[in-house]
Design an enzyme around this catalytic site. Structure first.
Site, PDB file in Angstrom:
ATOM      1  N   CYS A 145      22.340 -22.651  -0.923  1.00 17.35           N
ATOM      2  CA  CYS A 145      21.956 -23.589  -1.978  1.00 17.35           C
ATOM      3  C   CYS A 145      22.119 -22.928  -3.346  1.00 17.35           C
ATOM      4  O   CYS A 145      23.221 -22.542  -3.707  1.00 17.35           O
ATOM      5  CB  CYS A 145      20.544 -24.123  -1.738  1.00 17.35           C
ATOM      6  SG  CYS A 145      20.194 -25.634  -2.695  1.00 17.35           S
ATOM      7  N   HIS A 158      21.429 -26.447   3.283  1.00 15.63           N
ATOM      8  CA  HIS A 158      20.296 -25.677   3.802  1.00 15.63           C
ATOM      9  C   HIS A 158      20.369 -25.639   5.328  1.00 15.63           C
ATOM     10  O   HIS A 158      19.534 -26.237   6.018  1.00 15.63           O
ATOM     11  CB  HIS A 158      18.970 -26.305   3.361  1.00 15.63           C
ATOM     12  CG  HIS A 158      18.501 -25.852   2.024  1.00 15.63           C
ATOM     13  ND1 HIS A 158      18.041 -24.567   1.787  1.00 15.63           N
ATOM     14  CD2 HIS A 158      18.409 -26.505   0.839  1.00 15.63           C
ATOM     15  CE1 HIS A 158      17.683 -24.443   0.526  1.00 15.63           C
ATOM     16  NE2 HIS A 158      17.907 -25.606  -0.086  1.00 15.63           N
ATOM     17  N   GLU A 193      19.449 -23.458   7.297  1.00 18.00           N
ATOM     18  CA  GLU A 193      18.298 -22.757   7.870  1.00 18.00           C
ATOM     19  C   GLU A 193      17.074 -23.644   8.027  1.00 18.00           C
ATOM     20  O   GLU A 193      16.124 -23.290   8.746  1.00 18.00           O
ATOM     21  CB  GLU A 193      17.944 -21.542   6.996  1.00 18.00           C
ATOM     22  CG  GLU A 193      17.128 -21.824   5.757  1.00 18.00           C
ATOM     23  CD  GLU A 193      17.871 -22.464   4.595  1.00 18.00           C
ATOM     24  OE1 GLU A 193      17.303 -22.498   3.486  1.00 18.00           O
ATOM     25  OE2 GLU A 193      19.004 -22.947   4.783  1.00 18.00           O
ATOM     26  N   ARG A 210       6.913 -34.108  -0.503  1.00 22.87           N
ATOM     27  CA  ARG A 210       6.745 -33.440  -1.789  1.00 22.87           C
ATOM     28  C   ARG A 210       7.415 -34.206  -2.920  1.00 22.87           C
ATOM     29  O   ARG A 210       6.897 -34.291  -4.042  1.00 22.87           O
ATOM     30  CB  ARG A 210       7.333 -32.033  -1.703  1.00 22.87           C
ATOM     31  CG  ARG A 210       7.195 -31.191  -2.957  1.00 22.87           C
ATOM     32  CD  ARG A 210       8.125 -30.001  -2.912  1.00 22.87           C
ATOM     33  NE  ARG A 210       9.529 -30.412  -2.961  1.00 22.87           N
ATOM     34  CZ  ARG A 210      10.555 -29.580  -2.767  1.00 22.87           C
ATOM     35  NH1 ARG A 210      10.335 -28.309  -2.485  1.00 22.87           N
ATOM     36  NH2 ARG A 210      11.799 -30.032  -2.832  1.00 22.87           N
TER      37      ARG A 210
END
Length: 299
Positions: free
Chosen positions: A143, A238, A240, A252
């Site tokens: 990222c 991403h 991971e 969030r």
């Protein structure tokens, strides 16, 4: 195969629950095994909660891994648990003082909206990235880490009006590559970013012989690429992330008007459809680092 961790590491219950093998530092020192020392520059907010996202795929490899958590001395880790940084992280200089790193991972960071030169730790980051490029088998940027490494290679960042957020399909562009050759022709990867590298500039950089393009998605553009000398690998997504991590980011960002509803992912039923991409990507990256070290030892 095995992670080397201190006995008081905060995520040991989660590591054991996921059947990841680990050994305490004293036991590892007695074994006649030379582990891979993988530096991890973790710049994520609430970084201690993020660590397991990387430890899981690293710990599932067939190699013994010693994670070396690296802190930036010019960065203020405002959202981290008190004491965690001091207890578990070292500076890059300390990490490389006596023994070189066998690979370096640079995570994302919540500074996508800033010019690179306006990031408080940019000068320190640049020095570390340049040193690692010369002294480490491979540096992997994820990222924002990928954006920053690409920028150091002369490729511009583009800011988005809306966040690229969800799970998207990528097409494999090089099935003979040391990582991509183990991947399917098409695979899924999470994306959670407000910026990216410009596709046109990436094509120009490829045509002038600076980079290899490895994966492309209709929505996410050229997502995985590397420098021509294969010393720097960049993944703008991403890979991971766990499904729980992605679901957390949905909650969030629920009130953020710049974030459209997450695509191809249901946070109420967070099914992970990219696990094989995650595991294969990191396993093959570790294997490449190990191979480069072995070749160097044989010379």
């Amino acid at each position: 195969m095995t992670l080397i961790l201190p006995t008081n590491y905060h995520a040991l219950p989660e590591i054991e629950q996921n059947r990841v093998k680990w050994v305490p530092v004293p036991q590892a020192e007695k074994q006649d095994i030379r582990p891979l020392r993988i530096g991890i520059m973790n710049i994520m907010p609430l970084g201690e909660k993020y660590e397991f996202n990387l430890l899981l795929p690293l710990g599932l490899s067939v190699l013994q891994i010693e994670p070396v958590w690296i802190r930036l001395e010019s960065h203020q880790y405002k959202t981290w648990e008190p004491g965690h940084l001091d207890d578990n992280y070292v500076s890059y200089a300390e990490a490389t003082k006596d023994t070189p790193l066998d690979g370096l991972i640079i995570t994302g960071a919540p500074v996508e909206h800033l010019r690179f030169e306006d990031v408080a730790y940019w000068n320190e980051f640049t020095e570390i990235a340049k040193h690692a490029r010369e002294n480490t088998p491979n540096t992997l940027g994820i990222c924002w880490g990928a954006f920053a490494l690409a920028y150091l290679e002369g490729i511009s960042k583009v800011d988005f009006d809306q966040k690229l957020f969800g799970v998207y399909e990528l097409n494999n562009l090089d099935t003979e590559h040391f990582i991509m050759g183990a991947m399917d022709d098409a695979f899924l990867s999470p994306q959670s970013r407000m910026a990216g590298m410009d596709d046109d500039e990436l094509l120009i950089a490829r045509d002038r012989g600076d980079i290899n393009l490895l994966a492309h998605g209709p929505e996410s553009g050229y997502t995985i690429f590397e420098t021509k000398d294969q010393k720097v690998l960049m993944h703008q997504g991403h890979p991971e992330y766990s499904s729980g991590r992605l679901a957390y980011e949905v909650l969030r960002d629920a009130d953020d008007e710049s974030v459209l509803p997450v695509q191809n992912f249901d946070p109420a039923n967070p099914v992970n459809r990219w696990r094989m991409h995650r595991n294969t990507f990191f396993h093959q990256w570790l294997r490449y680092c190990y191979t480069q070290i072995s070749l160097g030892s044989a010379e």
